[in-house]
Design a protein around this motif. Structure first.
Motif, short mmCIF file in Angstrom:
data_model
loop_
_atom_site.label_atom_id
_atom_site.label_comp_id
_atom_site.label_asym_id
_atom_site.label_seq_id
_atom_site.Cartn_x
_atom_site.Cartn_y
_atom_site.Cartn_z
N ILE A 1 0.85 -1.18 0.00
CA ILE A 1 0.00 0.00 0.00
C ILE A 1 0.89 1.24 0.00
N GLN A 2 0.65 2.12 -0.95
CA GLN A 2 1.43 3.36 -1.05
C GLN A 2 0.74 4.45 -0.23
N MET A 3 1.54 5.17 0.53
CA MET A 3 1.04 6.27 1.35
C MET A 3 1.62 7.57 0.82
N THR A 4 0.76 8.52 0.49
CA THR A 4 1.19 9.79 -0.09
C THR A 4 0.80 10.93 0.83
N GLN A 5 1.78 11.67 1.30
CA GLN A 5 1.52 12.82 2.16
C GLN A 5 1.59 14.11 1.36
N SER A 6 0.75 15.06 1.75
CA SER A 6 0.82 16.38 1.14
C SER A 6 0.46 17.44 2.16
N PRO A 7 1.14 18.60 2.09
CA PRO A 7 2.27 18.83 1.20
C PRO A 7 3.52 18.14 1.74
N SER A 8 4.60 18.16 0.98
CA SER A 8 5.85 17.60 1.48
C SER A 8 6.52 18.56 2.47
N SER A 9 6.19 19.83 2.34
CA SER A 9 6.65 20.82 3.30
C SER A 9 5.68 21.99 3.32
N LEU A 10 5.66 22.69 4.43
CA LEU A 10 4.81 23.86 4.55
C LEU A 10 5.46 24.85 5.51
N SER A 11 5.13 26.11 5.31
CA SER A 11 5.62 27.17 6.19
C SER A 11 4.44 27.76 6.95
N ALA A 12 4.62 27.92 8.24
CA ALA A 12 3.55 28.44 9.07
C ALA A 12 4.14 29.21 10.25
N SER A 13 3.27 29.89 10.96
CA SER A 13 3.69 30.70 12.10
C SER A 13 3.16 30.11 13.39
N VAL A 14 3.81 30.47 14.48
CA VAL A 14 3.31 30.05 15.80
C VAL A 14 1.87 30.52 15.95
N GLY A 15 1.02 29.61 16.38
CA GLY A 15 -0.39 29.92 16.57
C GLY A 15 -1.27 29.53 15.39
N ASP A 16 -0.67 29.22 14.24
CA ASP A 16 -1.45 28.84 13.07
C ASP A 16 -2.08 27.46 13.26
N ARG A 17 -3.17 27.26 12.54
CA ARG A 17 -3.78 25.94 12.43
C ARG A 17 -3.23 25.29 11.17
N VAL A 18 -2.74 24.07 11.31
CA VAL A 18 -2.07 23.37 10.22
C VAL A 18 -2.72 22.02 9.98
N THR A 19 -2.88 21.68 8.71
CA THR A 19 -3.44 20.38 8.36
C THR A 19 -2.50 19.68 7.39
N ILE A 20 -2.20 18.43 7.69
CA ILE A 20 -1.38 17.58 6.84
C ILE A 20 -2.24 16.43 6.33
N ALA A 21 -2.16 16.18 5.04
CA ALA A 21 -2.98 15.13 4.43
C ALA A 21 -2.15 13.88 4.17
N CYS A 22 -2.82 12.75 4.25
CA CYS A 22 -2.21 11.45 3.96
C CYS A 22 -3.22 10.63 3.19
N ARG A 23 -2.82 10.13 2.03
CA ARG A 23 -3.73 9.35 1.19
C ARG A 23 -3.15 7.95 0.96
N ALA A 24 -3.98 6.95 1.13
CA ALA A 24 -3.59 5.57 0.90
C ALA A 24 -4.00 5.13 -0.50
N SER A 25 -3.22 4.22 -1.07
CA SER A 25 -3.51 3.75 -2.43
C SER A 25 -4.67 2.78 -2.49
N GLN A 26 -5.15 2.33 -1.32
CA GLN A 26 -6.35 1.52 -1.25
C GLN A 26 -6.99 1.72 0.12
N ASN A 27 -8.19 1.24 0.26
CA ASN A 27 -8.94 1.40 1.51
C ASN A 27 -8.20 0.73 2.67
N ILE A 28 -7.91 1.50 3.70
CA ILE A 28 -7.23 0.95 4.88
C ILE A 28 -8.08 1.09 6.14
N GLY A 29 -9.37 1.35 5.96
CA GLY A 29 -10.24 1.50 7.12
C GLY A 29 -9.78 2.65 7.98
#
Lengths: 120, 107
Positions: free
Chosen positions: B2-30
């Motif tokens: 199963i391939q796992m793809t994260q996005s973005p590979s990098s991000l810039s943010a400031s203290v106090g920011d809300r940050v979201t990191i995505a991870c997508r699987a190549s098939q259903n992993i429940g």
């Protein structure tokens, strides 16, 4: 709290065998859990190598299976990794970790890792 | 595997920011998805397992969500110690596989 500490020779010649041990403290490896090896080449991501169950059964990454052996020594409370026929691409930080199960299992805790460099 | 793809590979943010990191699987992993934080020169540290369960001792500003193939790690208010690299890992099938990592940098 369980602690893990990997150790090894540091430098291995190409085509030779890399041998690492992971000493576990404050938990008996024969009691339960899986015990895993994971590696990380410099500046790159993580790759699971294999795991050994508390009863001695082991599971390997198919990409490495032909070259890997994982064993345990319950009298010393440690488990070991042997990776044969190494090349420069096997240069990595090698971590050992505890894994609650194969399916649904995460890795926690991890030992601090030991760097293995393959070079002549 | 199963391939796992994260996005973005990098991000810039400031203290106090809300940050979201995505991870997508190549098939259903429940919900067999785990998140780790790795600081430079250190071993990864488990943050979240089974998609959304916070490991003991992890601050509540970290949260995880998703199911099937799409997952997210959210940091509600970035703290200085959070600027580092994060990895997702699927534990649905053997071999367990990791995403390529997301580096959170200071803007």
């Amino acid at each position: 709290q369980v602690q893990l500490q990997a150790s090894g020779p540091g430098l291995v010649r190409p085509s030779e065998t890399l041998s690492l041990t992971c000493a576990v403290s404050d938990y008996s490896i024969s009691t339960g859990y899986y015990w895993a090896w994971i590696r990380q080449p410099p500046g790159k991501g993580l790759q699971w190598i294999g795991s050994i169950f508390h009863n001695g059964n082991s599971y390997f990454n198919p990409s490495l299976k032909s070259r890997v052996t994982i064993s345990r020594d319950t009298s010393k409370n440690l488990f070991s990794l042997r990776l044969m026929s190494v090349t420069a691409s096997d240069t990595a930080m090698y971590y050992c970790a505890r894994q609650p199960s194969v399916k649904g299992g995460w890795f926690d805790p991890w030992g601090p890792g030991t760097l293995a460099t393959v070079s002549s | 595997d199963i391939q796992m793809t994260q996005s973005p590979s990098s991000l810039s943010a400031s203290v106090g920011d809300r940050v979201t990191i995505a991870c997508r699987a190549s098939q259903n992993i429940g919900n067999y998805l785990n998140w780790y934080q790795q600081k430079p020169g250190k071993a990864p540290n488990l943050l979240i397992y089974a998609t959304s369960i916070l490991q003991t001792g992890v601050p509540s500003r970290f949260s995880g969500s998703g199911s099937g193939t799409d997952f997210t790690l959210t940091i509600s208010s970035l703290q200085p110690e959070d600027f580092t690299t994060y990895y997702c890992q699927q534990s649905y099938s053997t071999p367990p596989t990791f995403g390529g990592g997301t580096k959170v940098e200071i803007k």
